[in-house]
Design a protein around this motif. Structure first.
Motif, PDB file in Angstrom:
ATOM      1  N   GLY A  28       0.812  -1.202   0.000  1.00 24.43           N
ATOM      2  CA  GLY A  28       0.000   0.000   0.000  1.00 24.43           C
ATOM      3  C   GLY A  28       0.851   1.259   0.000  1.00 24.43           C
ATOM      4  O   GLY A  28       2.084   1.202   0.148  1.00 24.43           O
TER       5      GLY A  28
ATOM      6  N   ARG B 172       1.404   3.826   2.092  1.00 19.76           N
ATOM      7  CA  ARG B 172       2.253   4.210   3.242  1.00 19.76           C
ATOM      8  C   ARG B 172       3.518   3.362   3.301  1.00 19.76           C
ATOM      9  O   ARG B 172       4.588   3.856   3.622  1.00 19.76           O
ATOM     10  CB  ARG B 172       1.462   4.117   4.544  1.00 19.76           C
ATOM     11  CG  ARG B 172       0.440   5.241   4.707  1.00 19.76           C
ATOM     12  CD  ARG B 172      -0.281   5.136   6.041  1.00 19.76           C
ATOM     13  NE  ARG B 172      -1.035   3.890   6.137  1.00 19.76           N
ATOM     14  CZ  ARG B 172      -2.327   3.765   5.819  1.00 19.76           C
ATOM     15  NH1 ARG B 172      -3.007   4.800   5.410  1.00 19.76           N
ATOM     16  NH2 ARG B 172      -2.938   2.607   5.924  1.00 19.76           N
TER      17      ARG B 172
ATOM     18  N   ARG C 118      -0.056  -4.102   8.210  1.00 19.95           N
ATOM     19  CA  ARG C 118      -1.443  -4.584   8.250  1.00 19.95           C
ATOM     20  C   ARG C 118      -1.891  -4.818   6.815  1.00 19.95           C
ATOM     21  O   ARG C 118      -1.264  -4.343   5.875  1.00 19.95           O
ATOM     22  CB  ARG C 118      -2.362  -3.566   8.909  1.00 19.95           C
ATOM     23  CG  ARG C 118      -2.572  -2.313   8.067  1.00 19.95           C
ATOM     24  CD  ARG C 118      -3.520  -1.323   8.745  1.00 19.95           C
ATOM     25  NE  ARG C 118      -3.665  -0.141   7.925  1.00 19.95           N
ATOM     26  CZ  ARG C 118      -4.640   0.053   7.023  1.00 19.95           C
ATOM     27  NH1 ARG C 118      -5.548  -0.875   6.846  1.00 19.95           N
ATOM     28  NH2 ARG C 118      -4.699   1.156   6.309  1.00 19.95           N
TER      29      ARG C 118
ATOM     30  N   ASP D  98      -4.582  -3.747   4.311  1.00 17.13           N
ATOM     31  CA  ASP D  98      -5.553  -2.655   4.229  1.00 17.13           C
ATOM     32  C   ASP D  98      -6.853  -3.119   3.588  1.00 17.13           C
ATOM     33  O   ASP D  98      -7.005  -4.287   3.217  1.00 17.13           O
ATOM     34  CB  ASP D  98      -4.959  -1.424   3.532  1.00 17.13           C
ATOM     35  CG  ASP D  98      -4.763  -1.587   2.034  1.00 17.13           C
ATOM     36  OD1 ASP D  98      -5.266  -2.566   1.441  1.00 17.13           O
ATOM     37  OD2 ASP D  98      -4.107  -0.720   1.436  1.00 17.13           O
ATOM     38  N   GLU D  99      -7.797  -2.198   3.458  1.00 23.04           N
ATOM     39  CA  GLU D  99      -9.128  -2.535   2.944  1.00 23.04           C
ATOM     40  C   GLU D  99      -9.119  -3.013   1.494  1.00 23.04           C
ATOM     41  O   GLU D  99     -10.065  -3.636   1.031  1.00 23.04           O
ATOM     42  CB  GLU D  99     -10.086  -1.343   3.104  1.00 23.04           C
ATOM     43  CG  GLU D  99      -9.635  -0.074   2.425  1.00 23.04           C
ATOM     44  CD  GLU D  99      -8.573   0.726   3.178  1.00 23.04           C
ATOM     45  OE1 GLU D  99      -7.966   1.595   2.535  1.00 23.04           O
ATOM     46  OE2 GLU D  99      -8.326   0.473   4.375  1.00 23.04           O
ATOM     47  N   THR D 100      -8.034  -2.765   0.771  1.00 17.89           N
ATOM     48  CA  THR D 100      -7.939  -3.233  -0.609  1.00 17.89           C
ATOM     49  C   THR D 100      -7.155  -4.541  -0.728  1.00 17.89           C
ATOM     50  O   THR D 100      -6.950  -5.040  -1.821  1.00 17.89           O
ATOM     51  CB  THR D 100      -7.272  -2.167  -1.512  1.00 17.89           C
ATOM     52  OG1 THR D 100      -5.920  -1.989  -1.093  1.00 17.89           O
ATOM     53  CG2 THR D 100      -8.023  -0.854  -1.466  1.00 17.89           C
TER      54      THR D 100
ATOM     55  N   ASP E  61       0.310  -2.748   4.143  1.00 17.77           N
ATOM     56  CA  ASP E  61       0.641  -1.345   4.303  1.00 17.77           C
ATOM     57  C   ASP E  61       1.222  -1.119   5.690  1.00 17.77           C
ATOM     58  O   ASP E  61       1.050  -1.942   6.597  1.00 17.77           O
ATOM     59  CB  ASP E  61      -0.586  -0.468   4.088  1.00 17.77           C
ATOM     60  CG  ASP E  61      -0.252   0.898   3.523  1.00 17.77           C
ATOM     61  OD1 ASP E  61       0.947   1.238   3.437  1.00 17.77           O
ATOM     62  OD2 ASP E  61      -1.182   1.627   3.161  1.00 17.77           O
TER      63      ASP E  61
ATOM     64  N   ALA F 136       1.596   0.337   9.374  1.00 24.15           N
ATOM     65  CA  ALA F 136       0.599   0.548  10.425  1.00 24.15           C
ATOM     66  C   ALA F 136       1.320   0.626  11.765  1.00 24.15           C
ATOM     67  O   ALA F 136       2.479   0.214  11.880  1.00 24.15           O
ATOM     68  CB  ALA F 136      -0.390  -0.611  10.432  1.00 24.15           C
TER      69      ALA F 136
END
Length: 84
Positions: A8, A10, A57, A59-61, A65, A67
């Protein structure tokens, strides 16, 4: 076809920041997969604990990413306790 991204924004930003100061060994983290993708019989919940220990973590996708991680080993032990 181009490879699907695994990281991701970040996480990519952190790796690029590290590389800008000569930390080229950060780049392989962009190709990591979640532990559950590598070990199908991983206990439910352990995947999230392991990733959080690495300050990662999903992520929602579905991308890995950056965290927040655990503040202390005691916090991590508390997260592992219900999985024992």
């Amino acid at each position: 076809p181009p490879a699907q991204p695994c990281a991701g924004p970040r996480l990519v930003e952190r790796v690029q920041a590290g590389e800008s100061v000569g930390l080229s060994f950060y780049a392989p983290i962009l190709n990591l997969q979640p532990p559950g993708a590598l070990c199908a019989d991983l206990k439910p919940g352990l995947d999230a604990v392991l990733l959080k220990a690495l300050r990662l973590r999903v992520d929602e996708t579905g991308l890995l990413d950056a965290a927040p991680g655990y503040e202390t080993f005691k916090d991590m032990a508390a997260a592992l306790e219900p999985l024992a």
